[in-house]
Scaffold this motif. Structure first.
Motif, PDB file in Angstrom:
ATOM      1  N   ALA A 129      26.487 -11.041  -6.339  1.00 38.62           N
ATOM      2  CA  ALA A 129      26.906  -9.692  -6.728  1.00 38.62           C
ATOM      3  C   ALA A 129      28.361  -9.435  -6.347  1.00 38.62           C
ATOM      4  O   ALA A 129      29.097  -8.769  -7.081  1.00 38.62           O
ATOM      5  N   THR A 130      28.778  -9.959  -5.190  1.00 40.44           N
ATOM      6  CA  THR A 130      30.185  -9.837  -4.797  1.00 40.44           C
ATOM      7  C   THR A 130      31.077 -10.519  -5.822  1.00 40.44           C
ATOM      8  O   THR A 130      32.130 -10.000  -6.194  1.00 40.44           O
ATOM      9  N   PHE A 131      30.637 -11.683  -6.282  1.00 41.33           N
ATOM     10  CA  PHE A 131      31.400 -12.405  -7.306  1.00 41.33           C
ATOM     11  C   PHE A 131      31.404 -11.653  -8.634  1.00 41.33           C
ATOM     12  O   PHE A 131      32.460 -11.434  -9.247  1.00 41.33           O
ATOM     13  N   THR A 132      30.230 -11.233  -9.104  1.00 37.64           N
ATOM     14  CA  THR A 132      30.163 -10.562 -10.401  1.00 37.64           C
ATOM     15  C   THR A 132      30.826  -9.191 -10.371  1.00 37.64           C
ATOM     16  O   THR A 132      31.240  -8.680 -11.414  1.00 37.64           O
ATOM     17  N   MET A 133      30.935  -8.588  -9.165  1.00 36.06           N
ATOM     18  CA  MET A 133      31.640  -7.319  -9.042  1.00 36.06           C
ATOM     19  C   MET A 133      33.077  -7.453  -9.545  1.00 36.06           C
ATOM     20  O   MET A 133      33.662  -6.499 -10.053  1.00 36.06           O
ATOM     21  N   GLY A 134      33.643  -8.652  -9.394  1.00 32.23           N
ATOM     22  CA  GLY A 134      34.986  -8.890  -9.901  1.00 32.23           C
ATOM     23  C   GLY A 134      35.096  -8.651 -11.388  1.00 32.23           C
ATOM     24  O   GLY A 134      36.172  -8.286 -11.885  1.00 32.23           O
ATOM     25  N   LEU A 167      29.502  -0.515  -8.143  1.00 31.63           N
ATOM     26  CA  LEU A 167      28.272   0.062  -7.609  1.00 31.63           C
ATOM     27  C   LEU A 167      27.050  -0.529  -8.310  1.00 31.63           C
ATOM     28  O   LEU A 167      26.034  -0.842  -7.680  1.00 31.63           O
ATOM     29  N   GLY A 168      27.158  -0.710  -9.633  1.00 29.97           N
ATOM     30  CA  GLY A 168      26.063  -1.314 -10.379  1.00 29.97           C
ATOM     31  C   GLY A 168      25.813  -2.755  -9.962  1.00 29.97           C
ATOM     32  O   GLY A 168      24.665  -3.163  -9.729  1.00 29.97           O
ATOM     33  N   HIS A 169      26.876  -3.538  -9.836  1.00 30.17           N
ATOM     34  CA  HIS A 169      26.730  -4.938  -9.420  1.00 30.17           C
ATOM     35  C   HIS A 169      26.116  -5.048  -8.034  1.00 30.17           C
ATOM     36  O   HIS A 169      25.186  -5.836  -7.812  1.00 30.17           O
ATOM     37  N   LEU A 170      26.642  -4.269  -7.090  1.00 32.71           N
ATOM     38  CA  LEU A 170      26.134  -4.339  -5.726  1.00 32.71           C
ATOM     39  C   LEU A 170      24.681  -3.862  -5.642  1.00 32.71           C
ATOM     40  O   LEU A 170      23.875  -4.426  -4.895  1.00 32.71           O
ATOM     41  N   THR A 221      27.072   2.214 -17.946  1.00 34.70           N
ATOM     42  CA  THR A 221      27.756   1.122 -17.255  1.00 34.70           C
ATOM     43  C   THR A 221      27.002   0.700 -16.001  1.00 34.70           C
ATOM     44  O   THR A 221      26.860  -0.498 -15.716  1.00 34.70           O
ATOM     45  N   PHE A 222      26.495   1.675 -15.246  1.00 34.31           N
ATOM     46  CA  PHE A 222      25.745   1.360 -14.027  1.00 34.31           C
ATOM     47  C   PHE A 222      24.526   0.502 -14.336  1.00 34.31           C
ATOM     48  O   PHE A 222      24.299  -0.535 -13.697  1.00 34.31           O
ATOM     49  N   PHE A 223      23.722   0.919 -15.311  1.00 31.60           N
ATOM     50  CA  PHE A 223      22.474   0.204 -15.583  1.00 31.60           C
ATOM     51  C   PHE A 223      22.720  -1.184 -16.172  1.00 31.60           C
ATOM     52  O   PHE A 223      21.991  -2.130 -15.850  1.00 31.60           O
ATOM     53  N   THR A 224      23.710  -1.336 -17.036  1.00 37.25           N
ATOM     54  CA  THR A 224      23.962  -2.654 -17.628  1.00 37.25           C
ATOM     55  C   THR A 224      24.591  -3.615 -16.617  1.00 37.25           C
ATOM     56  O   THR A 224      24.257  -4.803 -16.594  1.00 37.25           O
ATOM     57  N   THR A 225      25.495  -3.114 -15.760  1.00 33.31           N
ATOM     58  CA  THR A 225      26.096  -4.008 -14.768  1.00 33.31           C
ATOM     59  C   THR A 225      25.111  -4.393 -13.667  1.00 33.31           C
ATOM     60  O   THR A 225      25.203  -5.483 -13.096  1.00 33.31           O
ATOM     61  N   ALA A 226      24.152  -3.525 -13.373  1.00 33.74           N
ATOM     62  CA  ALA A 226      23.156  -3.851 -12.349  1.00 33.74           C
ATOM     63  C   ALA A 226      22.268  -5.014 -12.768  1.00 33.74           C
ATOM     64  O   ALA A 226      21.648  -5.666 -11.910  1.00 33.74           O
ATOM     65  N   ALA A 227      22.214  -5.295 -14.065  1.00 33.70           N
ATOM     66  CA  ALA A 227      21.395  -6.415 -14.549  1.00 33.70           C
ATOM     67  C   ALA A 227      22.111  -7.752 -14.438  1.00 33.70           C
ATOM     68  O   ALA A 227      21.474  -8.809 -14.574  1.00 33.70           O
ATOM     69  N   ALA A 228      23.428  -7.762 -14.186  1.00 33.43           N
ATOM     70  CA  ALA A 228      24.190  -9.019 -14.160  1.00 33.43           C
ATOM     71  C   ALA A 228      23.887  -9.891 -12.937  1.00 33.43           C
ATOM     72  O   ALA A 228      23.668 -11.098 -13.083  1.00 33.43           O
ATOM     73  N   PRO A 229      23.881  -9.352 -11.698  1.00 28.15           N
ATOM     74  CA  PRO A 229      23.598 -10.220 -10.537  1.00 28.15           C
ATOM     75  C   PRO A 229      22.238 -10.922 -10.595  1.00 28.15           C
ATOM     76  O   PRO A 229      22.164 -12.127 -10.324  1.00 28.15           O
TER      77      PRO A 229
END
Length: 435
Positions: free
Chosen positions: A140-145, A282-285, A338-346
């Motif tokens: 998640a730290t990486f994808t937060m980038g 916030l979504g990624h983390l 944006t929050f919900f779609t980015t939270a699915a990446a990690p």
């Protein structure tokens, strides 16, 4: 002796890799900020704009990702990343020198070629530095980038673009007067040099005995996928649907505000950039933290649960974003979406690492990335452009195109995620028994 896991230095490496990811997304997404002036100056259609943003980027990306993943499994991952950063930075500068669709398309191909080196090598490094219990948070730290890079491209790019327009462009040695949109690409290429230099401080973690003495190849990877085909198939479908939505909105949201709310390119960059800057990390983390917590609590198929839970929640804010003409509601909806779609990446990326033995992680990440990038990046933005051009036949119908994609792909992704839960759990249990 294997490197110690979860140390402060490991987190330093994760943050530096996140910075490289940030720069890669700046160079990838600065295009979305200048689609309108490119369309005007080069006389392009929405379909061509989608091809520039998506298809051009993925052509070489998907072809070279697997061999680069193989290099990540057997070679020096740090040096591979440095080479990739240098290549994509030079290619971004080349975008600023383009004066036609063909030359800009070729430069975008080169950007994709360079960026293909990053994720397989970075995922392999992160998996080498972190335990399974903290892997999702490190990923998640990486994808937060990615979110920070997108917001930097829009926010910082918008400010620079406004400055460039106030000057009427930029006069560069050997190039003469350069229009604002071209000058923006050239300036965006510069931070990559610093990131490449900082990567020299990264040490290669010692590989496991299995990874050192095995010689994985594509056949080995396909054989492993075949053994666990149901887990990989449904997890990949769910991940592709989630990332397709995120990439489509990232590509077209700035143009949406220019067309529907009469924003200037600089204004849309600032507004959308602020939202992504605040909400994206916030979504990624949240996605990484939730995946780790559910896994620690013994929830079966934790990555599947997070993806399957987040995607349906994106439908309502997606609907409001696409149909409302109230500026405040639109911006709030875009933030939630944006929050919900980015939270699915990690959970998408960490799930692949969890499902894969260490000796195959580089090539497996590359295969996964090639499929995801081809479908999500190569198919998503052009699809939105084609629907707008050929289904609705009206540039102002961009919101309708995005809404159609939101409903279809959010439902497909959610169903695939829940379908993946049982086979993903079985594969994770089998790997745990081996280790």
């Amino acid at each position: 002796m294997i490197a110690r896991k979860d140390t402060p230095y490991a987190w330093y490496v994760a943050l530096l890799l996140s910075s490289a990811h940030l720069i890669s997304f700046v160079d990838r997404f600065v295009m979305s900020l200048v689609l309108a002036p490119i369309k005007h100056q080069l006389g392009l259609t929405d379909t061509q704009l989608g091809l520039l943003h998506g298809t051009g980027f993925v052509i070489l990306y998907t072809i070279v990702a697997v061999p680069l993943g193989h290099i990540a499994d057997i070679g020096n991952r740090r040096n591979l990343i440095i080479a990739g950063v240098v290549i994509w930075s030079l290619a971004t500068a080349a975008c600023g020198l383009a004066d036609s669709f063909n030359s800009l398309f070729a430069a975008r191909i080169a950007v994709g070629f360079g960026e293909a080196a990053l994720v397989p090598a970075a995922m392999s490094l992160i998996a080498g530095y972190f335990s399974r219990e903290k892997l999702a948070r490190a990923v998640a730290t990486f994808t937060m980038g990615a979110s920070l890079g997108q917001s930097t491209a829009l926010l910082g790019g918008g400010m620079i673009l406004a400055w460039l327009y106030s000057r009427g462009g930029l006069s560069l040695p050997g190039l003469g007067d350069t229009p604002p949109w071209q000058a923006l690409f050239i300036l965006a290429s510069l931070p990559g040099v610093m990131v490449a230099a900082l990567m020299l401080t990264v040490r290669e973690p010692l590989r496991t005995h299995e990874a050192l003495h095995s010689k994985p190849n594509l056949g080995t990877v396909f054989a492993y996928i075949g053994e666990h085909r149901s887990a990989f198939l449904w997890h990949t479908v769910a991940s592709a649907a989630a990332i397709l939505l995120a990439q489509s909105y990232a590509a077209w949201a700035p143009t949406f505000y220019i067309r529907l709310f009469d924003y200037s390119p600089a204004q849309t960059g600032f507004t959308v950039g602020i939202i992504v800057l605040v909400v994206g990390p916030l979504g990624h983390l949240t996605g990484g933290w939730l995946t780790d917590k559910l896994q620690a609590a013994g929830v079966k198929g934790a990555p599947s649960v997070v993806i399957g839970g987040m995607l349906p929640m994106a439908i309502l804010p997606g609907f409001l974003f696409c149909v409302t003409r109230n500026e405040f509601i639109s911006l709030i909806s875009y933030g939630l979406l944006t929050f919900f779609t980015t939270a699915a990446a990690p959970p998408a990326l960490s799930g692949i690492q969890m499902l894969t033995p260490p000796r195959l992680r580089g090539m497996m990440s590359a295969c996964f990335l090639a499929v995801i990038t081809f479908t999500a990046v190569g198919f998503g933005p052009p699809l939105i452009g084609m629907i707008t051009d050929h289904v609705f036949g009206d540039a102002q119908a961009l919101g309708s195109s995005l809404l159609l994609a939101t409903v279809v792909f959010a439902l497909i992704g959610a169903l695939a995620a829940w379908r993946s839960r049982t086979p993903v759990t079985a594969t994770l249990d089998a790997l745990a028994e081996r280790t």
